[in-house]
Design a protein around this motif. Structure first.
Motif, short mmCIF file in Angstrom:
data_model
loop_
_atom_site.label_atom_id
_atom_site.label_comp_id
_atom_site.label_asym_id
_atom_site.label_seq_id
_atom_site.Cartn_x
_atom_site.Cartn_y
_atom_site.Cartn_z
N TYR A 147 0.83 -1.21 0.00
CA TYR A 147 0.00 0.00 0.00
C TYR A 147 0.87 1.26 0.00
N LEU A 148 1.97 1.25 0.73
CA LEU A 148 2.83 2.43 0.77
C LEU A 148 3.46 2.72 -0.59
N GLU A 149 3.89 1.67 -1.29
CA GLU A 149 4.43 1.86 -2.63
C GLU A 149 3.34 2.40 -3.57
N TYR A 150 2.14 1.87 -3.42
CA TYR A 150 0.99 2.32 -4.22
C TYR A 150 0.70 3.80 -3.93
N ALA A 151 0.63 4.16 -2.65
CA ALA A 151 0.30 5.54 -2.27
C ALA A 151 1.40 6.50 -2.70
N SER A 152 2.65 6.09 -2.57
CA SER A 152 3.76 6.94 -2.99
C SER A 152 3.70 7.20 -4.49
N GLU A 153 3.37 6.16 -5.26
CA GLU A 153 3.25 6.34 -6.71
C GLU A 153 2.13 7.31 -7.05
N LYS A 154 1.01 7.21 -6.35
CA LYS A 154 -0.10 8.12 -6.57
C LYS A 154 0.31 9.57 -6.28
N GLU A 155 1.10 9.76 -5.23
CA GLU A 155 1.55 11.11 -4.91
C GLU A 155 2.52 11.63 -5.97
N LEU A 174 0.21 12.82 0.45
CA LEU A 174 0.35 12.05 1.68
C LEU A 174 0.77 12.96 2.83
N PRO A 175 0.28 12.72 4.03
CA PRO A 175 0.74 13.49 5.20
C PRO A 175 2.17 13.09 5.54
N GLU A 176 2.86 13.95 6.27
CA GLU A 176 4.25 13.67 6.65
C GLU A 176 4.37 12.38 7.44
N SER A 177 3.35 12.07 8.25
CA SER A 177 3.40 10.84 9.04
C SER A 177 3.48 9.61 8.15
N MET A 178 2.81 9.65 7.00
CA MET A 178 2.86 8.52 6.07
C MET A 178 4.25 8.40 5.45
N HIS A 179 4.86 9.53 5.14
CA HIS A 179 6.21 9.50 4.59
C HIS A 179 7.20 8.95 5.62
N ILE A 226 6.50 6.70 7.85
CA ILE A 226 6.30 5.26 7.85
C ILE A 226 6.97 4.62 6.64
N ILE A 227 6.91 5.29 5.49
CA ILE A 227 7.61 4.80 4.30
C ILE A 227 9.10 4.64 4.60
N GLY A 228 9.66 5.63 5.31
CA GLY A 228 11.08 5.56 5.69
C GLY A 228 11.37 4.35 6.58
N GLU A 229 10.48 4.08 7.52
CA GLU A 229 10.67 2.93 8.41
C GLU A 229 10.64 1.62 7.63
N GLU A 230 9.75 1.55 6.64
CA GLU A 230 9.62 0.33 5.84
C GLU A 230 10.81 0.15 4.90
N ILE A 231 11.34 1.24 4.37
CA ILE A 231 12.55 1.16 3.55
C ILE A 231 13.71 0.65 4.41
N LEU A 232 13.83 1.21 5.60
CA LEU A 232 14.91 0.82 6.50
C LEU A 232 14.81 -0.65 6.88
N ARG A 276 12.42 1.50 -6.37
CA ARG A 276 13.43 2.54 -6.58
C ARG A 276 12.85 3.96 -6.54
N GLU A 277 11.74 4.16 -7.25
CA GLU A 277 11.15 5.50 -7.30
C GLU A 277 10.63 5.94 -5.92
N THR A 278 10.13 4.99 -5.14
CA THR A 278 9.68 5.32 -3.78
C THR A 278 10.84 5.85 -2.96
N LYS A 279 12.01 5.23 -3.11
CA LYS A 279 13.19 5.68 -2.37
C LYS A 279 13.64 7.06 -2.84
N ILE A 280 13.65 7.27 -4.15
CA ILE A 280 14.06 8.58 -4.69
C ILE A 280 13.10 9.66 -4.22
#
Length: 296
Positions: A89-97, A104-109, A111-117, A124-128
């Motif tokens: 879902y996070l990859e999906y939401a990041s692509e939509k943004e 996306l709110p900062e809190s969601m970003h 969480i994306i960082g926590e999941e990448i870690l 790749r694009e989510t990380k960039i």
């Protein structure tokens, strides 16, 4: 039937715990109705985990996006942080943004960082996008440090260079070749063929050609080597059309204070403050250094 009786009680606000549980287990409908069932079930302190997962799955399947999904996701993430649907879902939401469909709110970003870690997001694009999103958000810097370092170090190992890394230079020891380059960022249409044509004054070589890489939707990056006193004539084309709006282009060159870069040394010696004799001395030095290394 039971379904219609429960639904009737729900729409007339005569529902109770049992009717809400039945709705969560059996209702199939629009996202707006699902979110309303979820909100009312939360007020009754019901277990909504399985229902939240179904809402997220439906959102990704149908492409129905609304700000009301973010509280659903965050509540599900709090209770089920390692569920496979979280990363999807996070990859999906990041692509939509990235495509400008949602914000996306900062809190969601975060969480994306926590999941990448944690290694559960590898896109790749989510990380960039993560690097560019937080580049201008200084209050978040300490919270995202580990994730930023992980992403940039992975990309540097691949020799995949982006100018945004330099925003985080206090945490990263950059290779010399990253710092030597001049970077061009262009923002235009998505999925375009973007080409830089350039010629350095005084060179006999014909016009050079450099394709820019689309690293995010509508964002293109290219890199090349220029000396400080180079005079460059260039034009940028998007799908064979010349780009005339200079505000959509950004050139960036970074400084360097080390002594192992011949490019930077030559760059300094090529300025007017150094004499031809000093330049000659430097060239002799690197010539004999190369010969010695070959003998060894």
């Amino acid at each position: 039937t039971t379904f219609y009786l429960c639904y009737s009680a729900f729409v007339t606000k005569k529902y109770n715990r049992d009717t809400l549980i039945y709705q969560m287990n059996n209702f199939q409908g629009e996202m707006e109705d699902l979110l309303l069932i979820w909100e009312r079930s939360r007020k009754f302190a019901l277990d909504t985990g399985a229902f939240e997962k179904r809402i997220l799955e439906q959102s990704m399947f149908t492409g129905s996006d609304t700000d009301g999904l973010f509280p659903v996701f965050e509540n599900y993430y709090k209770e089920n942080p390692q569920e496979e649907v979280i990363g999807r879902y996070l990859e999906y939401a990041s692509e939509k943004e990235r495509k400008g469909i949602i914000d996306l709110p900062e809190s969601m970003h975060a969480i994306i960082g926590e999941e990448i870690l944690a290694g559960r997001i590898s896109d790749r694009e989510t990380k960039i996008h993560f690097l560019y999103y937080f580049a201008s958000r200084k209050p978040w810097k300490d919270n995202i440090r580990e994730t930023v370092v992980k992403i940039i170090e992975e990309f540097l190992e691949e020799e995949f260079y982006l100018p945004v890394y330099h925003v985080y230079d206090q945490w990263i020891d950059f290779p010399v070749e990253y710092l030597e380059k001049t970077y061009l960022t262009y923002r235009g249409g998505r999925g375009k063929n973007v080409v830089l044509y350039y010629q350095i004054a005084g060179e006999k070589e014909l016009t050079r050609k450099r394709y820019l890489n689309e690293v995010l939707p509508g964002m293109y990056i290219g890199s090349m080597y220029f000396y400080q006193n180079d005079h460059v004539n260039y034009r940028l084309e998007e799908d064979d059309t010349v780009v005339s709006d200079e505000s959509r282009l950004r050139f960036e060159t970074f400084g360097y204070e080390g002594d192992e870069s011949r490019f930077f040394a030559l760059n300094h010696f090529s300025t007017e403050e150094y004499s031809a004799q000093e330049m000659e001395g430097f060239l002799r030095k690197i010539f004999f250094t190369d010969r010695l290394l070959k003998l060894l």
